[in-house]
Motif scaffolding. Structure first.
Motif: not given
Length: 124
Positions: A20-27, A77-81
């Motif tokens: 899984l990938t989580c991309v963060v935007s805005g900060r 700006n990414t987190v992985y699982l």
């Protein structure tokens, strides 16, 4: 406005893997601890794993210890699982979460930002 967008969910057989990938935007992500939670139908949202702002500290739920690995790339700006040896009991919607503090925690209420979730289904 901070947005977290998860991807990578899907349907797999028991014993298979998903990332899984989580991309963060805005900060900028580099000052936030991040986590993953999951919620199965009819159950409470439960802690899966979390990682400190610099990746130096991680925490895992008992049911995923040794099978799941959390990591992050602050430049992206990414987190992985990474999830391995998936089992039917891992079936749930998986949520990425971020908190305004540096250290990872297991409490859902400690997290300030949430994604919309991505479905993971594991069949036997």
């Amino acid at each position: 406005q901070v947005q977290l967008v998860e991807s990578g969910g899907g349907s797999v057989q028991a014993g298979e893997s998903l990332r899984l990938t989580c991309v963060v935007s805005g900060r900028t992500l580099s000052t936030n601890a991040m986590g993953w939670f999951r919620q199965a139908p009819g159950k409470e949202r439960e802690f899966v794993t979390a990682i400190s702002w610099d990746g130096g500290s991680t925490r895992y739920g008992d049911s995923v210890q040794g099978r799941f690995t959390i990591s992050r790339d602050n430049a992206k700006n990414t987190v992985y699982l990474q999830m391995t040896n998936l089992q039917p009991e891992d079936t749930a919607v998986y949520y990425c979460a971020g908190r305004r503090w540096l250290t990872p925690t297991t409490r859902r209420d400690d997290y300030d930002y949430w994604g919309q979730g991505t479905q993971v289904t594991v069949s036997s």
